[in-house]
Design a protein around this motif. Sequence first.
Motif, mmCIF file in Angstrom:
data_model
loop_
_atom_site.group_PDB
_atom_site.id
_atom_site.type_symbol
_atom_site.label_atom_id
_atom_site.label_comp_id
_atom_site.label_asym_id
_atom_site.label_seq_id
_atom_site.Cartn_x
_atom_site.Cartn_y
_atom_site.Cartn_z
ATOM 1 N N GLN A 113 -57.164 89.564 27.497
ATOM 2 C CA GLN A 113 -58.048 88.828 28.393
ATOM 3 C C GLN A 113 -57.500 87.410 28.578
ATOM 4 O O GLN A 113 -57.542 86.599 27.652
ATOM 5 C CB GLN A 113 -59.468 88.798 27.830
ATOM 6 C CG GLN A 113 -60.098 90.167 27.722
ATOM 7 C CD GLN A 113 -61.488 90.131 27.098
ATOM 8 O OE1 GLN A 113 -62.021 89.064 26.785
ATOM 9 N NE2 GLN A 113 -62.087 91.298 26.944
ATOM 10 N N ILE A 150 -62.676 92.245 34.063
ATOM 11 C CA ILE A 150 -62.740 90.948 34.739
ATOM 12 C C ILE A 150 -64.093 90.305 34.443
ATOM 13 O O ILE A 150 -65.103 90.997 34.292
ATOM 14 C CB ILE A 150 -62.544 91.106 36.273
ATOM 15 C CG1 ILE A 150 -62.365 89.735 36.943
ATOM 16 C CG2 ILE A 150 -63.688 91.893 36.903
ATOM 17 C CD1 ILE A 150 -61.873 89.824 38.378
ATOM 18 N N THR A 191 -59.244 87.917 33.420
ATOM 19 C CA THR A 191 -58.927 89.303 33.733
ATOM 20 C C THR A 191 -57.794 89.722 32.806
ATOM 21 O O THR A 191 -57.361 88.949 31.946
ATOM 22 C CB THR A 191 -58.540 89.495 35.211
ATOM 23 O OG1 THR A 191 -58.473 90.898 35.504
ATOM 24 C CG2 THR A 191 -57.188 88.865 35.542
#
Length: 300
Positions: A61, A159, A180
């Motif tokens: 992430q 996301i 994302t």
Amino acid sequence: MLRQSLSITLLWLLSFTAYSQSVVSLNTDIKSLLDSKQATVGVSIWDQNANPIVAINADNQLPMQSVFKFHLAAAVLHQVDQGKWSLADKITITPDDLDNGLWSPIRKKYPTGAELTLAQVIKYTVAVSDNVGCDVLIGMLGGPKVLEQYLHQAGIKDIAVKYNEEMMQQVWQRQFDNWTTANGANQALSKLYDNNEQLLSATSHRFLWDVMKSSKTGKNKIRAGVRQGTIVAHKTGYSGKHNQTGVIAAHNDIGIVFLPNGSHYYISILVSDSRESSDDSQKIIADISKLAWMHFSAEN
């Protein structure tokens, strides 16, 4: 007949073996390139059928920065398709909208405000990464939460969008909440380009990808790794450097590269926590892009 069949099978096996070796070589070359870099780099490369070719830190992430303006445009166009707005609708850009101190070609051209069509605001937001246009569009949608909900409902799960540009840029740490993954970015690109689930009408689909192909930012990123004149539909993101540490949280580029034979591939590169210079961080993206271009060009 049997001999002919065996010959065809042998040729297929040789071709498959050569392709597999090429994929292994591409992965090896990219990993070797990244070994000496002081950065966390998420890399996802898919062929035109959305088959993964490269996945390095691809589920990490990482902060998006302006990459999410692509996702935002898709969400707005979805509302256009629902009849809520028209691309010809006039959008008022007020002095209050302009008063955020962030990058904005709209402010530069219209310092006291303007009336622009929705189509113009989307183009400014995506093609030149305008922050005023971005926040106006997010406000029209109903806020970051509405954008995030649309993306999740569309099947784009990896996301998160918690802040608009103005709020995100006020506090360095907030950008990490707008994240994302490299795989998630490729998923968004492929879903919205292939459009198999008809997430966008034909008109909105064509508009979005024409805008993505016209992107003016990131000349030293994905575009720098492909042959001159190649069509690249892409969206960049950049955090700047942290004032105290000099660390770059995000130097990103995601997009679709269109090959001369009409095929294409998806490539998303997210450079995060970089202690490299800005130029060197961009060169990481360009060098990976070049390796991908060489792989797919040799294949076709």
